[in-house]
Design a protein around this motif. Structure first.
Motif, mmCIF file in Angstrom:
data_model
loop_
_atom_site.group_PDB
_atom_site.id
_atom_site.type_symbol
_atom_site.label_atom_id
_atom_site.label_comp_id
_atom_site.label_asym_id
_atom_site.label_seq_id
_atom_site.Cartn_x
_atom_site.Cartn_y
_atom_site.Cartn_z
ATOM 1 N N ASP A 1 46.669 17.276 85.851
ATOM 2 C CA ASP A 1 46.939 15.885 86.216
ATOM 3 C C ASP A 1 48.206 15.763 87.058
ATOM 4 O O ASP A 1 48.256 14.986 88.011
ATOM 5 N N ALA A 2 49.220 16.524 86.713
ATOM 6 C CA ALA A 2 50.476 16.484 87.465
ATOM 7 C C ALA A 2 50.270 16.997 88.893
ATOM 8 O O ALA A 2 50.790 16.415 89.843
ATOM 9 N N ARG A 3 49.536 18.068 89.044
ATOM 10 C CA ARG A 3 49.277 18.613 90.384
ATOM 11 C C ARG A 3 48.436 17.650 91.212
ATOM 12 O O ARG A 3 48.658 17.492 92.403
ATOM 13 N N ARG A 4 47.471 16.998 90.563
ATOM 14 C CA ARG A 4 46.633 16.019 91.268
ATOM 15 C C ARG A 4 47.491 14.853 91.769
ATOM 16 O O ARG A 4 47.350 14.413 92.907
ATOM 17 N N GLU A 5 48.377 14.368 90.928
ATOM 18 C CA GLU A 5 49.260 13.266 91.329
ATOM 19 C C GLU A 5 50.229 13.716 92.415
ATOM 20 O O GLU A 5 50.475 12.988 93.372
ATOM 21 N N ALA A 6 50.783 14.904 92.294
ATOM 22 C CA ALA A 6 51.751 15.406 93.268
ATOM 23 C C ALA A 6 51.110 15.626 94.628
ATOM 24 O O ALA A 6 51.786 15.562 95.658
ATOM 25 N N ALA A 7 49.807 15.873 94.661
ATOM 26 C CA ALA A 7 49.117 16.129 95.923
ATOM 27 C C ALA A 7 48.753 14.854 96.692
ATOM 28 O O ALA A 7 48.391 14.923 97.877
ATOM 29 N N LYS A 8 48.886 13.698 96.058
ATOM 30 C CA LYS A 8 48.545 12.442 96.737
ATOM 31 C C LYS A 8 49.528 12.161 97.857
ATOM 32 O O LYS A 8 50.724 12.434 97.740
ATOM 33 N N PRO A 9 49.063 11.565 98.950
ATOM 34 C CA PRO A 9 49.990 11.158 100.015
ATOM 35 C C PRO A 9 50.860 9.988 99.544
ATOM 36 O O PRO A 9 50.483 9.244 98.634
ATOM 37 N N PHE A 10 52.003 9.826 100.150
ATOM 38 C CA PHE A 10 52.981 8.834 99.700
ATOM 39 C C PHE A 10 52.465 7.403 99.745
ATOM 40 O O PHE A 10 52.915 6.549 98.998
ATOM 41 N N TRP A 11 51.523 7.105 100.601
ATOM 42 C CA TRP A 11 51.046 5.733 100.734
ATOM 43 C C TRP A 11 49.980 5.391 99.704
ATOM 44 O O TRP A 11 49.643 4.229 99.514
ATOM 45 N N GLN A 12 49.442 6.386 99.010
ATOM 46 C CA GLN A 12 48.386 6.150 98.051
ATOM 47 C C GLN A 12 48.967 5.884 96.673
ATOM 48 O O GLN A 12 49.863 6.572 96.218
ATOM 49 N N VAL A 13 48.444 4.855 96.016
ATOM 50 C CA VAL A 13 48.904 4.480 94.670
ATOM 51 C C VAL A 13 48.255 5.351 93.640
ATOM 52 O O VAL A 13 47.175 5.794 93.728
ATOM 53 N N ARG B 1 56.775 12.271 93.343
ATOM 54 C CA ARG B 1 55.652 13.208 93.339
ATOM 55 C C ARG B 1 56.120 14.629 93.606
ATOM 56 O O ARG B 1 55.585 15.582 93.031
ATOM 57 N N GLN B 2 57.114 14.776 94.446
ATOM 58 C CA GLN B 2 57.658 16.115 94.689
ATOM 59 C C GLN B 2 58.285 16.656 93.404
ATOM 60 O O GLN B 2 58.059 17.803 93.034
ATOM 61 N N ASN B 3 59.060 15.831 92.722
ATOM 62 C CA ASN B 3 59.667 16.252 91.454
ATOM 63 C C ASN B 3 58.605 16.598 90.417
ATOM 64 O O ASN B 3 58.738 17.589 89.693
ATOM 65 N N LEU B 4 57.562 15.795 90.356
ATOM 66 C CA LEU B 4 56.485 16.052 89.414
ATOM 67 C C LEU B 4 55.810 17.385 89.711
ATOM 68 O O LEU B 4 55.491 18.151 88.802
#
Length: 67
Positions: free
Chosen positions: A55-67, A35-38
């Motif tokens: 979409d990329a920013r939304r995914e990158a903002a998710k916490p690591f435990w969330q799928v 997610r950091q790379n994205l």
């Protein structure tokens, strides 16, 4: 009785619990890194992999435990 992840872990013992924890932490590290790379990718790079900037920013903002 409903079988849960905790029941399965306790059934197999402490070694399995350790393995599950180790595997889970590894998955979380991979997810956080990806997610950091994205989040650091340029818009033209995102387009190459079929994602848009939002979409990329939304995914990158998710916490690591969330799928």
């Amino acid at each position: 009785m409903e079988r849960t992840a905790f029941n399965r872990i306790s059934y197999f013992g402490p070694a399995s619990l350790f393995q599950w924890i180790f595997a889970t932490v590894g998955i979380w590290q991979d997810r956080a890194s990806g997610r950091q790379n994205l989040g650091e990718m340029e818009p033209h790079m995102l387009k190459d992999i079929g994602l848009d900037y939002i979409d990329a920013r939304r995914e990158a903002a998710k916490p690591f435990w969330q799928v």
